[in-house]
Write an enzyme that holds these catalytic residues in place. Structure first.
Site, short mmCIF file in Angstrom:
data_model
loop_
_atom_site.label_atom_id
_atom_site.label_comp_id
_atom_site.label_asym_id
_atom_site.label_seq_id
_atom_site.Cartn_x
_atom_site.Cartn_y
_atom_site.Cartn_z
N GLU A 1 -16.09 25.67 9.06
CA GLU A 1 -15.82 26.50 10.08
C GLU A 1 -17.55 27.04 10.48
O GLU A 1 -18.18 26.62 11.51
CB GLU A 1 -14.71 27.61 9.76
CG GLU A 1 -14.74 28.06 11.84
CD GLU A 1 -12.55 28.49 11.74
OE1 GLU A 1 -12.30 28.44 10.51
OE2 GLU A 1 -12.63 28.64 12.47
N GLU B 1 -10.58 37.31 4.47
CA GLU B 1 -9.88 37.07 6.11
C GLU B 1 -8.52 38.11 6.05
O GLU B 1 -8.76 38.10 6.94
CB GLU B 1 -9.92 35.66 6.19
CG GLU B 1 -9.39 35.58 6.86
CD GLU B 1 -9.06 33.70 7.29
OE1 GLU B 1 -9.17 33.14 6.53
OE2 GLU B 1 -9.19 33.07 8.56
#
Ligand code: BGC
Length: 906
Positions: A486, A758
C-alpha cells in the site's frame, strides 16, 4: 597609525558589544538553509533574532541581496536592498525581484533593530541558488534501446564518458528520471539523497534535483553512470498487483553544466551519444518486493572500454511541461540500530530483533564465497508463538537477496525500503554476528522541532511511538503505512496527523511539496482523490474527511507557520473543493456520495448490546462540509477576499442549519449516539450555543458508558480530547489518555508497540492478530493525540499564526507530577515545563524573541504567584490580568521565566 589602531580596537570592541546584545541567526529561504535548485522563492526569507534581554521585539530590518559575496558585504552592486523597513515581521519576507536566470547564486544578509535601542551587526551571509529554467534544458529524455514494455527487467544503466579541457570553476548536475535514479560521477555517488526524484503526480509534476558536483570532476577524462530503478513510476503499486501506473519505460533526463575558470561553459546532456545496458548487478528492484543484487556483476565502469557490449540509447520526445524544481526535503539516512536479540523461532527461523519498528533497510557487512546467497526478509512483529509473521504485509515480499562476490562487502538496497523491526535471514548470514548487521532508518530530512516528556513512562513511550510513526511514514510523501502493498498518500490519514507532525518536526517544505500534488491531482469538478499522488480513480475520491485535506492542511499549515504564500497557492483549490460539495448537495445537505466514514472506529465482535460506535456517514460529511467552508472563510479573510468571506459565511450558516435540521433532535440529541458524532458537532461549532454544554455532557456520559474508553475512528480521534478540554472536561480527556486497556492509546504501548498501530487492537487482548487484510503496526493516524499532549499537557500553542503570539496554558492532571513540551518555532525556542509537588506548582517557560505570550495560570493559583522568587506585581514587563472568577492571565515577552504557585485542588 596609532590612532588608526585605537579606532580599530574601539570599533571591533563596540561591534562585539553590539552584536552580543542582538544577533540575527538561522537565515532561511523557503524554510531551507542555503538551498540550491530553487524554482521560485515562495515562502521567502525568515530569520531568528537572539538576545539575552527579555521582551525583545524587532522594530526594523534591512535585507540585502547580491550575486557576489564581496559586493554584498561592501553593499555594492546590490540586486535588492530593502532599506530599513519598520516592522516586526521576521518571517516570510518576499523577494520582489523576479530574475529568472538559471543557476544563479544569490547571497543575502540581514540586520535588525529592536525595541531596546539595539542594532545588530549584519548577519552572516547565506545564499540560495536558482534551478534550471525550462528554456535552458537542452537534455533529451533517453531510454534503453530495448523496449521493456513494462516488464520486470534488471535495472538499466546509462553511461557517458566526456573530457573537460580547461580548469573547472563550478559544476552543477540537473537530473531526473522516469523511475528512481542513482547517479555516479567518476565512480562515486553524486549525493546521499535516496529514492530520487521522489514521488509526485508525475504527469503534472516531475521533480528534478540539482547537485553541486564541482569537486567530483577533474580536468581530462570523466565519466558518469546512472542506474534507473522501477520505483513508484513503473513498479508495483497498491494491492492490485499492477505495475506501470505512470509509464512503462525507465528513462533519464540529465544535464551537467560545467563552468570553467575563464567563464566559458561546457554542458553534458543526455542524448543519443549515451550507451545503456541491463547488465546491472541490481537484477530486480521493487518498492514493495525488495531487491536482488548480484555483486559479482558490480563492476567499476569508468571508461568506454568498460562498456563495450552496451547498446545505443533511444531519444524520446516527452513534454518538458511537467518538470519542476524540488520543493520538499530529500530522503536521507538517519538513525542506525544494532541487533538487540538473535532468536531461533519455534519454527527454526533465524531472526534478529532490532528493538524498533522502523523504515529503511538492513546494511550487511559480509565476506563470503563468491556465489553464496543471503536472503533477508522483514517483519514488524512475531506471532503469539514467537514465529516470524509476514501475513499482514499482504503481497509485499519485502525480500532483499544478495549474491556475494568473495570479497569483504557492505551491501544495501538502492531503490526499495522496508518496514520492519525483525528480519529473518536465510543462507550464509545465519552464521553471522552483531557487527554484520545494521538497520538504517531512512526518511525525509525534516528538522526535529518538538518534544514532549512527562513523569509517566507509558506516555513517553507513546510520544516515542508517534515520532517513529512519523519518521517511517514521511518518506517523501505522507503515507498510511510503510510496509504492506500500500504505502500510499492517503489524504485522510495525512490531514488528521498534520498538527501533531508540525510539532514534532519542521514539515513545512515536506507538505508544501505534497500540497502541490493535491492541487495537481484535484479533478476538474473539484473532488480530491483519496490518495495523492493519485494512482487510480476511486468511488471514494471526494470522501468526507479525506478530500477535506484540501482545506484542512492549508489552514493548519498557516496556523503552524504563518505562511500566507502557501495559503494563496492553495486558495483556489480550497474553494474548488467546497464548491464541489455545494454542487452535489441538496438544500445544503451533503447526503450523498461514497465515504470512508469514521474509519476503524470501535466495534465489538458480539454486538447484541448495540455498543458499536457507529456514526452516520452523512452526518460526518455534513460536519466536514462545515469545517471546509470555515477554512475557506479563514483563508479568504487572511487573503483579503472580502466577497468570498461574505459568500462562504452565508453558506456556512446554511450548512449548519441543515446539520441541525437533519441530525439533531429538538432536545439536542444527535441521531448517532457516538463519541465521534458529538465530537465533530462540538469541535466544528455546529450546534447552537444553547445546546453545546448539554452535548458535551452527553459526550462525557457516552465515554463513561464505555468505562472511560475511546471508541472513535480516524475522524473523531484527533478532536476528542480538545473538545473535552474546551468544555471543561480535561479530567475525562486524561482518563482516556491514561487508559491502558483496549481500546486506548496506551493499550498498544502495553503490548510492546514501538510505533502507532493502524487499529486500536492490532494485537488483540488474547494475543491473536486482527485481520491480516488490514493490520499495519506503523500507521500514524491515531498518533493525532500528540497535538493535545503538546497543547494541553505541555500547554504550548500558537494564538496568532506561526507563533507570533503564543499561548502557554498547561493543564496538569492524570496523576502526572511533571511534563514538558518544547517547539523550535520560526522565531526560536518555545518551551513549557512544569512540576507538581503536592499542590505546589513550578512552571518554567521560554518565549522566543519577537513574540509575545499569554501564560494562563488556573484561577485556583493563590495570589502569591512568584516569578524567579519575586512576587508578580514587582516583576516589571509582565502584565497581569485576573479577576475573582477568571484564570490568571500573564502577558509577557521573550525570555525565560520561572513561576511558582499553589493550586488548591485538581
Ligand atoms: C489505508 C488507510 C486509509 C484507508 C481508507 C486503508 O487501506 O491504510 O489508512 O485511510 O484505506 O479508508
Amino acid at each position: 597609525m596609532k590612532q588608526l589602531l585605537v579606532l580599530l580596537i574601539f570599533s571591533t570592541h563596540s561591534f562585539l558589544a553590539l552584536s552580543q546584545k542582538l544577533t540575527v541567526t538561522d537565515l532561511t529561504c523557503d524554510y531551507k538553509i542555503n538551498p540550491i535548485g530553487i524554482g521560485t522563492l515562495n515562502s521567502g526569507f525568515s530569520w531568528k533574532i537572539a538576545s539575552k534581554e527579555r521582551n525583545v521585539i524587532q522594530k526594523a530590518y534591512q535585507l540585502r541581496v547580491a550575486t557576489d559575496q564581496a559586493d554584498l558585504k561592501r553593499g555594492k552592486n546590490l540586486i535588492w536592498d530593502s532599506g530599513k523597513v519598520n516592522t516586526d515581521q521576521s518571517t516570510h519576507i518576499s523577494f520582489p525581484v523576479s530574475d529568472t536566470k538559471s543557476g544563479q547564486r544569490y547571497f543575502w544578509q540581514v540586520k535588525v533593530w529592536d525595541n531596546k535601542g539595539n542594532a545588530s551587526a549584519w548577519s552572516k551571509v547565506n545564499f540560495w541558488e536558482t534551478g534550471l529554467n525550462k528554456s535552458d534544458w537542452s537534455a533529451k529524455w533517453i531510454e534503453a534501446n530495448q523496449v521493456t514494455d513494462g516488464k520486470v527487467v534488471p535495472v538499466p544503466m546509462f553511461f557517458k564518458a566526456f573530457k573537460i579541457s580547461s580548469p573547472i570553476k563550478s559544476a552543477r548536475l540537473y537530473i531526473t528520471a522516469h523511475g528512481l535514479y542513482e547517479a555516479k560521477l567518476n565512480g562515486a555517488k553524486v549525493s546521499n539523497h535516496l529514492l530520487t526524484p521522489g514521488w509526485t503526480s508525475y504527469e503534472n509534476r516531475l521533480q528534478y534535483q540539482v547537485y553541486d558536483v564541482t569537486e567530483m570532476l577533474k580536468q581530462g577524462s570523466n565519466s558518469t553512470v546512472v542506474s534507473v530503478g522501477d520505483g513508484w513510476y513503473r513498479g508495483n503499486l497498491q494491492w492490485t498487483n499492477k505495475r506501470n501506473f505512470f509509464g512503462k519505460e525507465p528513462g533519464l533526463l540529465y544535464q551537467l553544466e560545467i563552468t570553467h575558470n575563464d567563464g566559458t561553459k561546457q554542458v553534458i546532456v543526455s542524448d543519443n551519444s549515451w550507451r545503456s545496458s541491463f547488465d546491472s548487478p541490481i537484477r530486480s528492484s521493487d518498492i514493495y518486493n525488495g531487491e536482488t543484487f548480484d555483486s559479482r556483476l558490480d563492476k567499476t565502469i569508468l571508461s568506454d572500454e568498460s562498456i563495450k557490449n552496451w547498446q545505443p540509447v533511444r531519444v524520446v520526445n516527452y513534454s518538458m511541461d511537467n518538470i519542476v524544481a524540488q520543493e520538499g526535503p530529500p530522503v536521507i539516512k538517519h538513525e542506525e540500530f544494532k541487533p538487540v536479540k538473535f532468536i531461533t523461532t519455534p519454527k527454526g527461523e533465524k531472526v534478529i530483533d532490532f528493538g524498533q519498528n522502523l523504515v529503511g533497510w538492513v546494511q550487511l557487512k559480509v565476506k563470503g564465497k563468491s556465489g553464496d546467497t543471503i536472503k533477508i526478509y522483514h517483519a514488524e512483529v512475531l506471532d503469539s508463538s514467537g514465529n516470524f509473521y509476514t501475513e499482514n504485509l499482504r503481497s509485499a515480499k519485502q525480500e532483499n537477496i544478495y549474491v556475494l562476490n568473495g570479497m569483504s562487502q557492505v551491501l544495501e538496497p538502492h531503490f526499495t525500503f522496508q518496514g520492519f523491526r525483525f528480519i529473518k535471514i536465510v543462507g550464509q548470514a545465519e552464521k553471522m554476528d552483531t557487527e554484520n548487521f545494521t538497520a538504517v532508518a531512512i526518511y525525509s530530512d525534516m528538522q526535529p522541532t518538538g518534544d514532549f516528556t512527562s513523569s509517566h513512562s507509558l506516555l513517553n513511550q507513546l510520544q516515542h511511538n508517534i515520532q517513529w510513526g512519523q519518521k517511517g511514514n514521511f518518506v517523501d510523501i505522507p503515507t498510511d503505512c510503510p510496509q504492506r502493498d500500500e504505502r500510499l498518500g492517503w489524504t485522510g490519514d495525512a490531514q488528521v496527523f498534520f498538527n501533531t507532525a508540525a510539532y514534532n518536526m519542521n514539515v513545512a517544505s515536506f507538505f508544501t511539496k505534497w500540497l502541490q500534488d493535491v492541487k495537481a491531482d484535484q479533478y476538474a469538478d473539484g473532488r480530491i482523490p483519496a490518495v495523492i499522488p493519485v494512482t487510480q480513480k476511486r468511488a471514494n475520491d471526494g470522501s468526507a474527511g479525506w478530500a477535506d485535506v484540501g482545506t484542512i492542511i492549508p489552514w493548519n499549515f498557516y496556523e503552524a507557520y504563518g505562511d500566507k504564500s502557501l495559503l494563496s497557492r492553495q486558495y483556489e483549490s480550497m474553494k474548488k473543493w467546497v464548491d464541489y460539495i455545494s454542487s452535489v448537495s441538496k438544500n445544503n445537505l451533503w447526503n450523498n456520495g461514497s465515504h470512508y466514514g469514521d474509519w476503524l472506529f470501535y466495534t465489538m465482535a458480539d454486538d447484541r448490546d448495540g455498543k458499536a460506535a457507529l456514526t452516520d456517514k452523512h452526518l460526518i460529511a455534513q460536519a466536514f462540509y462545515a469545517a471546509s467552508t470555515q477554512n475557506v472563510i479563514n483563508a479568504a479573510n487572511i487573503l483579503g477576499r472580502t466577497e468570498d468571506v461574505s459568500k462562504y459565511t452565508a453558506l456556512l450558516s446554511d450548512v449548519k442549519d441543515a446539520f441541525n435540521k437533519e441530525y439533531v433532535t429538538p432536545s439536542g440529541r444527535l441521531v448517532s449516539s457516538s463519541q465521534t458524532a458529538y465530537v465533530l458537532a462540538l469541535y466544528f461549532d455546529l450546534l447552537p450555543e444553547s445546546s453545546r454544554k448539554q452535548a458535551a455532557v452527553r459526550l462525557v456520559e457516552n465515554i463513561k458508558s464505555y468505562k472511560d474508553h475511546i471508541t472513535t475512528g480516524f475522524l473523531g480521534t484527533p478532536y476528542i480530547c480538545h473538545v473535552l478540554t474546551r468544555y471543561g472536561y480535561t479530567d475525562v480527556a486524561y482518563k482516556l489518555l491514561m487508559q491502558e486497556t483496549y481500546p486506548s492509546w496506551l493499550y498498544p504501548v502495553k503490548k510492546g508497540a514501538t510505533t502507532i498501530w493502524e487499529r486500536w487492537d492490532g494485537i488483540k487482548p488474547d494475543g491473536s492478530f486482527q485481520a491480516t487484510s488490514m493490520n499495519s503496526f506503523n500507521h500514524y493516524a491515531y498518533g493525532a493525540i500528540g497535538d493535545w499532549m503538546y497543547r494541553t499537557i505541555g500547554g504550548i500553542a500558537q494564538s496568532k499564526p506561526g507563533y507570533k503570539q503564543i499561548s502557554i496554558a498547561p493543564q496538569p492532571g492524570g496523576g502526572l507530577t511533571s511534563a514538558a513540551a518544547d517547539l523550535e518555532t520560526l522565531y526560536g525556542k518555545l518551551s513549557s515545563s512544569w512540576k507538581l509537588d503536592g499542590n505546589r506548582m513550578s512552571l518554567e517557560v521560554e518565549v522566543p524573541p519577537n513574540t509575545t505570550a499569554k501564560v494562563v495560570l488556573p484561577k485556583s493559583a493563590s495570589a502569591e504567584v512568584t516569578e524567579s522568587g519575586t512576587t508578580l506585581s514587582k516583576v516589571k514587563d509582565i502584565t497581569v490580568n485576573s479577576g475573582p472568577d477568571k484564570d490568571i492571565e500573564l502577558t509577557l515577552g521573550s525570555g525565560t521565566y520561572e513561576f511558582e504557585y499553589t493550586i488548591s485542588s485538581r
